[in-house]
Write a protein that holds these residues in place. Structure first.
Motif, PDB file in Angstrom:
ATOM      1  N   MET A   1     -33.934   5.696  65.617  1.00  0.00           N
ATOM      2  CA  MET A   1     -32.912   6.610  65.116  1.00  0.00           C
ATOM      3  C   MET A   1     -32.468   7.552  66.216  1.00  0.00           C
ATOM      4  O   MET A   1     -34.278   7.486  67.138  1.00  0.00           O
ATOM      5  N   GLY A   2     -31.687   7.653  66.443  1.00  0.00           N
ATOM      6  CA  GLY A   2     -30.920   8.674  67.601  1.00  0.00           C
ATOM      7  C   GLY A   2     -31.813   9.862  67.430  1.00  0.00           C
ATOM      8  O   GLY A   2     -31.781  10.593  66.432  1.00  0.00           O
ATOM      9  N   GLN A   3     -31.949  10.565  68.860  1.00  0.00           N
ATOM     10  CA  GLN A   3     -32.452  12.082  68.963  1.00  0.00           C
ATOM     11  C   GLN A   3     -31.498  12.769  68.377  1.00  0.00           C
ATOM     12  O   GLN A   3     -30.657  12.746  69.145  1.00  0.00           O
ATOM     13  N   LYS A   4     -31.254  14.316  68.157  1.00  0.00           N
ATOM     14  CA  LYS A   4     -29.795  14.694  67.832  1.00  0.00           C
ATOM     15  C   LYS A   4     -30.866  16.881  68.372  1.00  0.00           C
ATOM     16  O   LYS A   4     -31.519  16.662  67.626  1.00  0.00           O
ATOM     17  N   GLY A   5     -29.785  16.655  68.837  1.00  0.00           N
ATOM     18  CA  GLY A   5     -30.217  18.250  69.770  1.00  0.00           C
ATOM     19  C   GLY A   5     -30.684  18.565  70.896  1.00  0.00           C
ATOM     20  O   GLY A   5     -31.156  16.775  71.373  1.00  0.00           O
ATOM     21  N   PHE A   6     -31.135  19.532  71.257  1.00  0.00           N
ATOM     22  CA  PHE A   6     -32.176  19.726  72.792  1.00  0.00           C
ATOM     23  C   PHE A   6     -33.454  19.844  72.282  1.00  0.00           C
ATOM     24  O   PHE A   6     -32.937  20.020  71.635  1.00  0.00           O
ATOM     25  N   THR A   7     -34.534  19.662  73.240  1.00  0.00           N
ATOM     26  CA  THR A   7     -35.810  20.328  73.293  1.00  0.00           C
ATOM     27  C   THR A   7     -35.812  22.158  74.200  1.00  0.00           C
ATOM     28  O   THR A   7     -35.287  21.456  74.816  1.00  0.00           O
ATOM     29  N   ALA A   8     -36.728  22.050  73.573  1.00  0.00           N
ATOM     30  CA  ALA A   8     -36.865  23.423  74.366  1.00  0.00           C
ATOM     31  C   ALA A   8     -37.052  23.474  75.674  1.00  0.00           C
ATOM     32  O   ALA A   8     -36.886  24.387  76.477  1.00  0.00           O
ATOM     33  N   ILE A   9     -37.917  21.985  76.623  1.00  0.00           N
ATOM     34  CA  ILE A   9     -37.840  21.856  77.974  1.00  0.00           C
ATOM     35  C   ILE A   9     -36.139  21.895  77.907  1.00  0.00           C
ATOM     36  O   ILE A   9     -36.348  22.151  78.918  1.00  0.00           O
ATOM     37  N   GLU A  10     -35.624  20.801  77.643  1.00  0.00           N
ATOM     38  CA  GLU A  10     -33.908  21.308  78.315  1.00  0.00           C
ATOM     39  C   GLU A  10     -33.447  22.302  78.143  1.00  0.00           C
ATOM     40  O   GLU A  10     -32.271  22.423  79.451  1.00  0.00           O
ATOM     41  N   LEU A  11     -33.628  22.873  77.097  1.00  0.00           N
ATOM     42  CA  LEU A  11     -32.878  24.674  77.369  1.00  0.00           C
ATOM     43  C   LEU A  11     -33.465  24.789  78.077  1.00  0.00           C
ATOM     44  O   LEU A  11     -32.245  25.801  78.682  1.00  0.00           O
ATOM     45  N   LEU A  12     -34.825  24.858  78.147  1.00  0.00           N
ATOM     46  CA  LEU A  12     -35.293  25.818  79.386  1.00  0.00           C
ATOM     47  C   LEU A  12     -34.547  25.857  80.486  1.00  0.00           C
ATOM     48  O   LEU A  12     -34.719  26.531  81.196  1.00  0.00           O
ATOM     49  N   PHE A  13     -34.566  24.697  80.418  1.00  0.00           N
ATOM     50  CA  PHE A  13     -33.871  24.059  81.956  1.00  0.00           C
ATOM     51  C   PHE A  13     -32.837  24.549  82.955  1.00  0.00           C
ATOM     52  O   PHE A  13     -32.359  25.322  83.444  1.00  0.00           O
ATOM     53  N   VAL A  14     -31.900  24.716  81.570  1.00  0.00           N
ATOM     54  CA  VAL A  14     -30.677  24.673  81.629  1.00  0.00           C
ATOM     55  C   VAL A  14     -30.400  26.098  81.648  1.00  0.00           C
ATOM     56  O   VAL A  14     -29.580  26.783  82.443  1.00  0.00           O
ATOM     57  N   VAL A  15     -31.179  26.778  81.236  1.00  0.00           N
ATOM     58  CA  VAL A  15     -30.722  28.941  80.895  1.00  0.00           C
ATOM     59  C   VAL A  15     -31.236  29.038  82.711  1.00  0.00           C
ATOM     60  O   VAL A  15     -30.965  30.072  83.698  1.00  0.00           O
ATOM     61  N   ALA A  16     -32.142  28.611  82.849  1.00  0.00           N
ATOM     62  CA  ALA A  16     -33.059  28.343  84.334  1.00  0.00           C
ATOM     63  C   ALA A  16     -31.812  28.402  85.576  1.00  0.00           C
ATOM     64  O   ALA A  16     -32.134  28.875  86.311  1.00  0.00           O
ATOM     65  N   ILE A  17     -31.597  27.235  85.819  1.00  0.00           N
ATOM     66  CA  ILE A  17     -30.280  26.459  86.677  1.00  0.00           C
ATOM     67  C   ILE A  17     -29.048  27.951  86.614  1.00  0.00           C
ATOM     68  O   ILE A  17     -28.536  28.051  87.245  1.00  0.00           O
ATOM     69  N   THR A  18     -29.052  27.912  85.273  1.00  0.00           N
ATOM     70  CA  THR A  18     -27.868  28.842  85.155  1.00  0.00           C
ATOM     71  C   THR A  18     -28.098  30.715  85.444  1.00  0.00           C
ATOM     72  O   THR A  18     -27.674  31.176  86.470  1.00  0.00           O
TER      73      THR A  18
END
Length: 168
Positions: A1-18
């Motif tokens: 079964m595949g992963q759906k959505g983003f993990t909290a770590i991935e989301l925080l990483f994108v927010v920090a880069i932005t």
């Protein structure tokens, strides 16, 4: 079964880069806006001086441009930063009288712009030949930016260039 959505770590990483990219981009964007305001105001003043010259030649009489705070009357020499009037100067005094038709009224849209005339004159007049009564120099700037200088020669020609110094 595949992963759906983003993990909290991935989301925080994108927010920090932005956030980092925005912190870098916002100051340069503010400088761009200030430079465009300077260029726009210098262009407006230059085109209105050319309008006055053209109207003076077309009418065969004096047309003046004066600093104005209200778009209806001439103001002090320090009022160039708020706007100016182009009007038919039938009495030749460089000041707008009620009976003299206004060709154009221009208001400066932002209070951060500084527009000053080197001789501290509140008006300039074009004769019916298109020549000026006296050469004039305006400086258009925003604090912390290099500005633009407009030179109006006795012949009526208006030229502009960037200043080398940063505006106070």
């Amino acid at each position: 079964m595949g992963q759906k959505g983003f993990t909290a770590i991935e989301l925080l990483f994108v927010v920090a880069i932005t956030g980092i990219l925005l912190a870098i981009a916002v100051p340069s964007f503010s400088d761009l806006i200030a430079r465009q305001r300077i260029a726009g105001a210098a262009s407006d003043l230059s085109s209105d001086l050319m309008l006055a010259r053209m109207e003076a030649s077309r009418r065969g009489g004096r047309v003046s441009v004066c600093a104005s705070t209200d778009g209806a009357t001439c103001g002090a020499a320090s009022a160039w930063s708020t706007g100016w009037l182009v009007f038919v100067d039938t009495d030749g005094d460089g000041a707008h009288a009620v009976a003299e038709p206004i060709i154009k009224a221009r208001a400066v849209e932002t209070s951060s712009l500084q527009i000053s005339e080197a001789a501290a004159s509140a008006s300039v007049s074009f004769q019916g030949t298109g020549r000026l009564n006296a050469a004039r120099t305006w400086t258009v700037c925003v604090a912390g930016q290099t500005g633009r200088v407009l030179n109006a020669r006795l012949t009526g020609a208006v030229t502009g260039y960037r200043t080398a110094a940063v505006c106070p």
